[in-house]
Motif scaffolding. Structure first.
Motif, short mmCIF file in Angstrom:
data_model
loop_
_atom_site.label_atom_id
_atom_site.label_comp_id
_atom_site.label_asym_id
_atom_site.label_seq_id
_atom_site.Cartn_x
_atom_site.Cartn_y
_atom_site.Cartn_z
N TRP A 95 -7.28 4.20 1.44
CA TRP A 95 -7.88 3.80 0.15
C TRP A 95 -8.85 4.86 -0.36
CZ3 TRP A 95 -7.08 -0.46 -3.02
CH2 TRP A 95 -6.22 -1.45 -2.52
N SER A 124 -3.83 -5.81 3.84
CA SER A 124 -3.68 -4.42 3.38
C SER A 124 -3.30 -3.59 4.60
CB SER A 124 -5.00 -3.92 2.77
OG SER A 124 -4.98 -2.53 2.55
N ASN A 146 0.81 -1.22 0.00
CA ASN A 146 0.00 0.00 0.00
C ASN A 146 0.84 1.26 0.00
OD1 ASN A 146 -2.79 -1.06 2.17
ND2 ASN A 146 -2.27 -1.60 0.08
N TRP A 200 -9.25 -0.83 4.07
CA TRP A 200 -10.06 -0.51 2.90
C TRP A 200 -11.31 0.25 3.34
CZ3 TRP A 200 -14.52 -3.81 1.15
CH2 TRP A 200 -15.08 -3.33 -0.04
N SER A 211 -6.18 -5.46 8.22
CA SER A 211 -5.51 -4.16 8.14
C SER A 211 -5.03 -3.70 9.52
CB SER A 211 -6.45 -3.09 7.56
OG SER A 211 -6.90 -3.46 6.27
#
Length: 568
Positions: free
Chosen positions: A400, A356, A319, A360, A445
């Motif tokens: 994001w 991630s 990311n 998100w 995350s």
């Protein structure tokens, strides 16, 4: 001089009958691993910047077995250490890679070294607490530890590291007074963090994968094109990026690769056979930070990676490093890496897990604020654009939602996968044929220094649950004044107000909605995701003052729906 074991061993990948273990040693040597049942592996160390490393492939492991092992440097046993109070390290294999047995992953992010490295009074380290519990309950051993960024902090250093930096600065090594710059300085961060006794034992006996976030380099790394330009003007930045990415490749990324991927990696082949890989690593660190440079004709180096555990596929995304920051074309991943991701998302598996480092699905009001900010910062009005950029940097608006096209594309991918079924848009097709919709999709995350569980709503009867599982920090904290803001960002009146601001700047309404099921929790925590047949269970555990873990959130989900949500 006899070589000493400085860091490790770190058990990284266990794949079929093979496993990889990573070490740093004080001198060049041969590293040999012997496991119960006759499995063995050995490797000579390679050198860079005067430091010595090895990654050993152990072959011949029996399936569905716990193998105690010993690690030797030359002729001397180095691990487990003589008189160690900890349980013997083991390599545990699965029954078969495609067997329908449960999969368990422990995850989290943002770990300051223990003890409180920066002098802040932090709650107990959640990963230390998890390690201590695992020592007394080995039957709870997970298949994988997934670390989602900020494994070390280049820009927030301990008193011990600062003393080292003061000596370096007085000797003529330029850079910020309290931040690391070059490779040599980065090694001190890993030495401090990974020699924590409980963490060292945990890493030696539970496989792990890792991805960076911003603090491996600097807070808000690659926020925008103008941010990059400002950082490039700093006289020490080129050395920071080279040392940071070079050290990350050695300490963290190498272990993400399977034995076959290691054998096929051209950089590893060069580094492992070079007498001194210092210049290779220095040049690599500079080149991979400049994928758009006219002097760099290579594709961006892919930090993202994927692996299968039984019927579960894990895809961990970069990311940070390879973001596209050109105004009007901003993207979380470049086109070639996005295509790679799409290929990984299609195949023969039951559960899809995405790693991630950045959530998100953020608290909705914060999502709309970031979407507004992206539009403002790209305004044709110079004053509006300058204001938008100032706000972006001041409030870390770079998740994001601040890459709107990527946010939408990821949601569309999940929708298509979740619809499934022959002839549907999401019907998965891989090398082995066509596959139905996934049983679950989970996004793991960290980054935001609080933990929560949210479910995406695609507005129609899509059976596959799509969940955001955020667990952060492992050992850090969010400032107390920020906590109420994180809570109210889930409230409908606040969401509507901030959405109105985004709408006024022409930002389209997201195609999906999402609902918080558990959290937010603001203490140190670790998460566990267990996937068993058609069922998935997400659990967040926080640390108490006594250093033990306790449940703060637990959510079960499947195609049948969500069960047993709990909120702190």
């Amino acid at each position: 001089m006899t070589a000493q074991l400085l860091i490790g061993p770190l058990l990284r990948r266990v794949t079929g009958d093979r496993a990889t273990l990573w070490v740093e040693t004080s001198e060049p040597t041969t590293v040999r691993v012997e496991a119960e049942g006759g499995a063995v592996g050995s490797s000579s160390t390679f050198s860079a910047y005067g430091h010595h490393y090895a990654i050993v492939v152990v072959a011949g492991l029996a399936p569905d077995t716990s193998h105690a092992y010993r690690l030797h440097l030359g002729d001397e046993q180095a691990w487990p250490a003589a008189g160690s109070p900890y349980p013997p390290p083991v390599i545990v294999t699965r029954a078969a890679e495609d067997a329908a047995q449960p999969v368990s992953m422990v995850f989290g992010s943002c770990r300051q070294a223990t003890p409180d490295a920066t002098g802040k009074s932090l709650p107990p380290d959640a990963l230390d607490a998890y390690a201590r519990r695992l020592m007394s309950a080995p039957e709870q051993r997970p298949d994988l530890l997934v670390l989602l960024g900020d494994q070390v902090y280049a820009d927030e250093t301990s008193a011990k590291v600062r003393r080292f930096l003061r000596r370096r600065r007085s000797d003529g090594h330029d850079g910020p007074q309290h931040e690391v710059v070059g490779f040599e300085e980065y090694t001190k961060l890993y030495l401090e963090s990974w020699r924590d006794p409980e963490i060292r034992w945990l890493f030696s006996t539970v496989p792990s994968v890792m991805i960076f976030d911003d603090h491996e380099l600097v807070d808000d790394w690659n926020t925008s094109a103008s941010w990059r330009a400002d950082m490039a003007a700093q006289p020490w930045w080129r050395e920071r990026i080279s040392g940071g990415l070079g050290s990350y490749w050695i300490y963290q990324h190498l272990g993400n690769l399977s034995p076959d991927e290691l054998a096929a990696d051209p950089l590893y082949q060069k580094v492992s056979t070079a007498g001194d890989a210092t210049e290779l690593m220095r040049e690599f660190g500079r080149r991979v930070d400049e994928p758009d440079s006219a002097e760099n004709t290579d594709q961006p180096y892919r930090w993202s990676f994927a692996l299968d555990l039984g019927r579960t596929r894990l895809v961990v995304l970069d990311n940070r490093c390879n973001r596209v920051l050109t105004p009007g074309r901003r993207a979380m991943l470049p086109a070639a890496e996005w295509d790679w991701f799409l290929n990984q998302a299609h195949g023969d598996y039951d559960h899809l897990v995405i790693g991630s480092s950045l959530p998100w699905l953020m608290p909705p009001a914060i999502h709309h604020l970031e979407a507004w900010n992206e539009a403002a910062a790209e305004s044709r009005n110079p004053r509006t654009a300058a204001f938008g950029e100032k706000v972006r940097r001041a409030f870390d608006l770079e998740h994001w939602a601040a890459f709107g096209k990527s946010f939408t594309a990821l949601g569309e991918l999940f929708r298509r996968l979740g619809e499934g079924g022959p002839g549907s848009p999401g019907h998965r097709v891989g090398a082995g044929g066509a596959y139905a919709a996934p049983t679950s999709i989970s996004v793991l995350s960290g980054d935001v220094h609080h933990s929560y569980v949210a479910r995406a709503d695609f507005g129609h009867a899509m059976a596959t649950p799509v969940m955001q599982l955020t667990c952060s920090p492992i050992h850090n904290e969010v400032p107390r004044p920020m906590r109420p803001l994180m809570r109210i960002a889930w409230l409908p009146p606040v969401i509507r107000t901030v959405r109105g601001l985004a709408k006024a700047f022409g930002v389209p309404k997201p195609a999906i909605r999402w609902k918080r099921l558990a959290g937010p929790y603001f203490g140190n925590a670790v998460g566990t995701l267990r996937l068993d047949g058609d069922e998935a269970t997400a659990r967040i555990e926080g640390t108490r003052a006594d250093g033990h873990l306790h449940d703060v959130a637990a959510v079960g989900y499947s195609v049948a729906g969500v069960t047993a949500p709990a909120r702190e």
